[in-house]
Design an enzyme around this catalytic site. Sequence first.
Site, short mmCIF file in Angstrom:
data_model
loop_
_atom_site.label_atom_id
_atom_site.label_comp_id
_atom_site.label_asym_id
_atom_site.label_seq_id
_atom_site.Cartn_x
_atom_site.Cartn_y
_atom_site.Cartn_z
CG ASP A 141 -2.15 -0.81 1.07
OD1 ASP A 141 -2.39 -1.29 -0.04
OD2 ASP A 141 -2.89 -0.96 2.06
CE LYS A 184 -8.49 0.01 -2.02
NZ LYS A 184 -9.23 0.10 -3.29
CG ASP A 233 -3.45 -5.02 13.08
OD1 ASP A 233 -2.61 -5.76 13.62
OD2 ASP A 233 -4.60 -5.41 12.74
CB ILE A 235 -7.08 -1.64 13.17
CG1 ILE A 235 -7.07 -2.65 14.32
CG2 ILE A 235 -7.64 -0.30 13.63
CD1 ILE A 235 -6.32 -2.20 15.54
CG MET A 265 -8.29 6.92 6.84
SD MET A 265 -9.05 5.40 6.23
CE MET A 265 -9.83 4.76 7.73
#
Length: 294
Positions: free
Chosen positions: A75, A97, A130, A133, A209
């Site tokens: 990622d 993303k 993690d 999560i 976020m």
Amino acid sequence: MDDFSEFKRTALQQLKSSFQPHSERYFSSKLQLLKQDDKGSKGRVSLVGAGPSDPELLTVKALRALEQADVVVYDRLVSQEIIALANPNAEHIYVGKRCGKPSLTQAEINEILIDRAIQGNYVVRIKGGDPLIFGRGGEEGMALVEAGIKYEFIPGITAAIGCAASAYIPLTHREVSRSVTLVTGHVAKGSFDAWSQLVADGQTLVFYMGLEKAADIQQQLISAKLDPNTPIAIICHGCSDNQMVYVEKLDGLATLAQELKGESPALIIIGEVVALRKQLQSVSECLSKQINYS
């Protein structure tokens, strides 16, 4: 027709009648699983937490997985320093993303994991924090189960724990905070009807976020009777050399977030524990300068 060919034919018919495909590519992956015979066994997948950017916070088990990987699927929040620890002969596939930017769908990422494993590879799917999560690790695990791929979860230090420690903010503290709630910022506007449960005394809130939804978070919490003077902190690029920590009060959250617009990743901590940062940081910074980690 031999018995094994008959078995495959029957299994394929059953699959076609019962499986609702997410995509043609995903259905193709399923067929490949049934077509495998004595050419070799399927590979396996490790869904790995990279922790919050700092390579020294990677677990030993995660490091071993990277060193042995045939394929590394990673990622945006996995640092290049961590990727550099992987098997130098491994295939690297970026699936990051970012809000508002073109990216692979989760179904497409699932297909990559399945396809590479079907080819007999050891696939390491590594992501920041993690995997379980706010990391969609459960979704990827379910896709692998459905495809019959062996897999495991390798936990990582989640951002709430890593970034709070790096910013000298204890998430719990006797007589100050007795519980911690992890919340995704995506619930901030209209879809979350339990704001009143988040404002109990002695509770720390951590929003992942949440920077783009900061104005909604501020409004909803104050409407739910959380004191506007409650200390808050925004941690940007936590646990990295570029870490920035900003301390404010709840009624200034939206303004501060607007000033930090575009900074990512960012974590928001809300609660009286934030006020302990100044005292905890004063001596610790002096100590850290005396320690040589090389």
